[in-house]
Design an enzyme around this catalytic site. Sequence first.
Site, short mmCIF file in Angstrom:
data_model
loop_
_atom_site.label_atom_id
_atom_site.label_comp_id
_atom_site.label_asym_id
_atom_site.label_seq_id
_atom_site.Cartn_x
_atom_site.Cartn_y
_atom_site.Cartn_z
CE1 TYR A 106 -12.18 -12.12 -4.65
CE2 TYR A 106 -12.66 -10.87 -2.68
CZ TYR A 106 -13.06 -11.74 -3.67
OH TYR A 106 -14.33 -12.23 -3.69
CB CYS A 107 -8.94 -8.82 -8.98
SG CYS A 107 -7.17 -9.02 -9.21
CB SER A 108 -9.20 -13.08 -11.56
OG SER A 108 -10.58 -12.94 -11.76
#
Length: 148
Positions: A106-108
């Site tokens: 995941y990221c932002s």
Amino acid sequence: MLNGFFSPPTLAAGSPPLLNSELNPQTQTMDLAIDSFLDSIPANYYAIRTPAALKKQLDDAKTTLVDVREVKEYQAGHIPGAINIPLRTLSHNLAQIPPDRKVIVYCSTGYRSAMAVMALNLLGYENVVGFPSSFMGWQAAGEMTVKT
């Protein structure tokens, strides 16, 4: 020239796209590489769609959660249990990504995690999925975050 590979053909306004047979050999080679890349997108690319589904998956001790944001973003807050491997360093940290366990990245917002899933898939990892809700979705759902 794009990344030293080829110069994309330019089209006159209103011209239809060129057919593969009309492209120069370098462009045809790049076109085939892009087709191969897109064909390699796993069918279950975004298998973990909701924070609730992620929480359920994280109950399995054999799941590795990878935050591909930059270090400062991770330190400011991340999903509990996540390890931080910034996207730009992913290929240098493959030893931290188990090939025999489920890996969720995941990221932002989902953009970098999509690149991470594809990069790892191209490197032979078939056990990697993205969490498209990403950190913003996790926070919006009111889930706990931790800072380091």
